[in-house]
Design a protein around this motif. Structure first.
Motif, short mmCIF file in Angstrom:
data_model
loop_
_atom_site.label_atom_id
_atom_site.label_comp_id
_atom_site.label_asym_id
_atom_site.label_seq_id
_atom_site.Cartn_x
_atom_site.Cartn_y
_atom_site.Cartn_z
N ILE A 260 33.79 35.15 41.59
CA ILE A 260 34.90 34.59 40.82
C ILE A 260 35.73 33.65 41.70
CG2 ILE A 260 37.04 35.16 39.61
CD1 ILE A 260 35.69 37.90 38.93
N ALA A 485 40.53 40.18 36.45
CA ALA A 485 39.43 39.20 36.48
C ALA A 485 38.12 39.90 36.87
CB ALA A 485 39.75 38.08 37.46
N ALA A 501 35.92 34.03 34.16
CA ALA A 501 36.98 34.83 34.79
C ALA A 501 37.81 33.96 35.72
CB ALA A 501 36.37 36.00 35.55
N TRP A 504 40.26 31.97 33.75
CA TRP A 504 41.39 32.82 33.36
C TRP A 504 42.34 33.01 34.54
CZ3 TRP A 504 43.09 37.55 35.19
CH2 TRP A 504 44.05 38.20 34.38
N LEU A 505 41.75 33.27 35.71
CA LEU A 505 42.55 33.53 36.90
C LEU A 505 43.36 32.28 37.29
CD1 LEU A 505 43.05 35.82 38.88
CD2 LEU A 505 41.18 34.96 40.30
#
Lengths: 511, 257
Positions: A260, A485, A501, A504-505
């Motif tokens: 991620i 996440a 993810a 989103w983070l």
């Protein structure tokens, strides 16, 4: 086609090209070594015995271990000759795969050459052929089908084993398999398997065509097979030939958080106009070395890992001082720039089931030590060998009933189902909160701090645009957001990809 | 046809395999243009003696001179290119056409000119149809293959032919016609031929001199006529007895009918 497949397939061309490149190179090198050796061995039974024994011994070493062994070996060689050899990526993979391909080529070539009809040999001698004329006119053509069969076997093995070269930082279709296993993304695993199997099968079929062409003396088949292989090689390696100046290589170790964060860094660099490539699934020891040599441009490591593994320290310092010491050390000894800490920690955290925590009033590692002789310990594959475990045992009198190793994916279910009673969890792992697990405190501070830190290769340290693109990540990620996440990627239902993810983070970054 | 084959002189030639003495101090003079048969039972040393003449086997002691030159005055492969060699297992190269098999000696010698004509000539010499040239060895019968073997040996125009049971594996009819034809070739080309055989009838028919070997030594050295008349030793007599008895049996059968 859904997004998971699209994402998997988008990575295939480049990885396939790298896979073909490493397999073909290893196979060619193995042929270069084996064919002259086989000619020598065919004339001397002693040479044959020695070389075949060595090749057979090499074959008994598991492929993964062989790859892993070349890393320290090359580091040692590089240190001996004063540096300059990269122990990362192509070279160790090439050497290990080449060794792996030796046996089938050598054995078939020796069998083929010694199995040439004695009458043809006698005729060749009687006609007055020299040793090399005999080889050229008689032995080589008659042994060719058998030699070709050996090359065919070696090709299939090499293409299969090349998936393992991911672990030493050589991109291959194994990248998909390893990343997929880690994040339980079976689409990725399937894509990696399908393409490497398809590659092996097509190469096997084409080499089989050449073999048949030679055996049945139909030159046209042999040439057709060869031409198709050459064409395939050209098409497959095309992505490598496209000029790629200034590509940023982002490293990641083999777990979800790393994937991620690599995508988070990558997306920001892409926005800043950089071309980006990912090297996922690298070992802890490999990735720092790769960064200092410039094979990787940027990655996220953890302060405790650098502290214990790279700096070989076994003492403990307060968080801020440790970070300062790491920044100093990496800058001085390797020119590596520590840009800063991301703001969260991913340390080893001992976690127990909530009902145990209540019933046995477990709050700290001291409490754990008290009950440890009744507890089964579940841990990842490396923790028991790491210095942190020694530090914990030095500080607390913990003696478990027994200990078992799991991949992180299976460690949490093992605790929840009661197979084990305590695990060495990762503090930023979303599965701790999701399973309501209780993390035990470390009042003596035995476990060093594991602040996530952003490390830059020496060549990127002075790149202003580069630094500006990723500097906003410093002190911007909270442990809660990281857990969330991570959980998006790790959970069973409604799984997200590391890229999703990361997106989103990115929106949750602390100003 | 003038004689072009060389003479051969063997001086006290020996060869051991471990403790076994295969050839035991043989001395011999073979006249240019002669057809000599080496006859004897298996293990008598006849093949070993033959193979020392083109150095497929190296002697432990003694000297072999072909024409005027000792055989070890040149590299073995140079020596062998001047000597035709035909053996029981034929040894055609299965991956080459008949034409290439025949011409391989010319290829080794680097003779490129007139190769096609030479192949045609050789096919005719061994009485094979021209269309065989493009075939592969496994498309030919055993007799045809050995004709190719003879043609291959003759391609570089050697004066000396060494033949190790050349027709031993063929059926009697094929064998007979090949024996006949080779005899004619030998005379026409003025060759020196040394032929190893365990068949006394073949030796009696082909050769103008027969050497009977036993335990590495030459026990009898005679013309076919002398052999048939007897008085040349027990070993020779035992070998001659077989075709003689067969002939007598046939004659007796003929008289009955």
């Amino acid at each position: 086609m859904n997004e998971a497949w699209q994402q998997a397939l988008s990575r295939v061309p480049e990885l396939l090209a790298a896979h073909v490149q490493i397999s073909v190179s290893a196979l060619a090198l193995a042929m270069l070594i084996c064919l002259p050796l086989a000619i020598w061995a065919a004339r001397s039974p002693r040479v044959a015995a020695v070389t075949l024994t060595i090749a057979s011994l090499i074959q008994t070493i598991p492929g993964l271990a062989l790859l892993a062994l070349f890393y320290p070996l090359l580091l040692g060689v590089s240190a001996l000759i004063g540096g300059g050899i990269s122990a990362f990526g192509f070279l160790p993979a090439l050497l290990a795969l080449t060794l792996y391909a030796l046996l089938p080529i050598l054995r078939n070539a020796v069998t083929g050459l010694t199995g040439v009809d004695p009458a043809a040999q006698e005729a060749a001698d009687g006609l007055g052929m020299t040793g090399s004329q005999k080889l050229y006119y008689v032995e080589a053509p008659l042994a060719a089908p058998t030699i070709m069969a050996g090359i065919r076997t070696a090709a299939v093995w090499t293409i299969g084993a090349a998936t393992l070269s991911t672990t030493v930082g050589q991109p291959s279709l194994g990248d998909l398999i390893f990343a997929g296993l880690q994040t339980q993304n079976w689409t990725l695993v399937l894509a990696g398997c399908l393409f490497s199997a398809a590659l092996a099968i097509s190469v096997d079929l084409l080499l089989g065509l050449i073999e048949r062409g030679i055996r049945e003396r139909r030159r046209i088949w042999a040439w057709a097979g060869l031409a198709m292989i050459a064409a395939g090689l050209l098409v497959a390696t095309l992505p490598l030939m496209i000029a790629r100046d200034n590509i940023v290589v982002i490293g990641a170790k083999g777990f979800s958080e790393q994937y991620i964060l690599a995508r988070l860094i990558g997306s920001r660099l892409e926005e800043a106009g950089y071309a980006v490539r990912y090297r996922d699934g690298l070992g802890s020891a490999v990735v720092y070395q790769a960064l200092s040599e410039g094979d990787v441009d940027v990655y996220v490591d953890y302060s405790g890992t650098i502290w214990t593994n790279q700096m070989q320290r076994s003492d403990n310092l307060p968080k801020a001082e440790m970070l300062e010491a790491i920044a100093q050390w990496s800058s001085h000894s390797h020119g590596v720039k520590m840009l800063g800490a991301l703001g969260f920690e991913n340390t080893y955290a001992f976690a127990v089931r909530p009902e145990d925590a209540r019933a046995k009033s477990l709050r700290t590692l001291d409490d754990l030590a008290r009950v440890s002789s009744d507890f089964n310990f579940g841990t990842d594959v490396e923790f028991l060998e790491r210095p942190e475990w020694q530090m914990v045992r030095d500080a607390y009198p913990i003696r478990f009933k027994n200990a078992r190793s799991f991949s992180p994916t299976f460690m949490y279910p093992a605790l929840v189902s009661g197979e084990v009673d305590v695990i060495s969890a990762f503090s930023s792992d979303g599965r701790i909160a999701a399973n309501g697990l209780v993390v035990l405190a470390d009042p003596k501070g035995a476990v060093p701090s594991y602040e996530a830190i952003l490390l830059l290769a020496p060549a990127r340290a002075g790149d202003q645009k580069f630094v500006a693109a990723i500097n906003p990540l410093i002190d911007a990620i909270t442990v809660d957001n990281m857990r969330e996440a991570n959980y998006m990627v790790d959970r069973e239902g409604d799984k997200k990809t590391p890229r999703q993810a990361a997106r989103w983070l990115n929106e949750k970054l602390r100003e | 046809m003038p004689v072009s084959g060389p003479s051969i002189r063997l001086k006290n030639i020996s060869r051991h395999y471990g403790n076994v003495c295969a050839v035991d101090g043989v001395s011999l003079d073979i006249a240019a243009g002669s057809m000599v048969a080496l006859v004897g039972l298996s293990g008598s040393g006849k093949s070993t003696l033959l193979k020392m003449m083109n150095r497929l086997v190296e002697p432990d002691g003694g000297e072999i001179i072909i024409g005027a030159d000792p055989v070890d005055s040149v590299d073995p492969h140079i020596l062998r290119r001047r000597i035709g060699y035909v053996f029981q297992n034929i040894g055609l190269f299965p991956h080459m056409t008949i034409a290439r098999n025949i011409a391989i000696g010319l290829e080794l010698a680097g003779e490129t000119e007139g190769r096609r004509e030479r192949i045609a000539e050789l096919l005719e010499l061994v009485e094979l149809p021209q269309e065989m040239a493009s075939r592969m060895p496994d498309q030919l019968s055993g007799g045809q293959q050995q004709r190719v073997g003879v043609a291959r040996a003759l391609a570089t125009r050697p004066g000396l032919m060494l033949m190790d049971e050349p027709f031993g594996a063929l059926d009697p009819v094929t064998r007979d016609s090949l024996t006949d034809q080779y005899k004619a070739l030998h005379q026409r080309l003025g060759l020196t031929t040394i032929i190893v055989t365990h068949d006394m009838a073949e030796a009696l028919y082909l050769a103008d001199r027969i050497l009977v070997m036993e335990a590495g030594r030459i026990r009898a050295d005679a013309t076919p006529a002398e052999l048939v008349s007897g008085n040349v030793g027990e070993e020779a007599e035992a070998l001659v007895a077989i075709p003689r008895a067969q002939a007598a049996h046939l004659i007796a059968l003929g008289n009955k009918s």
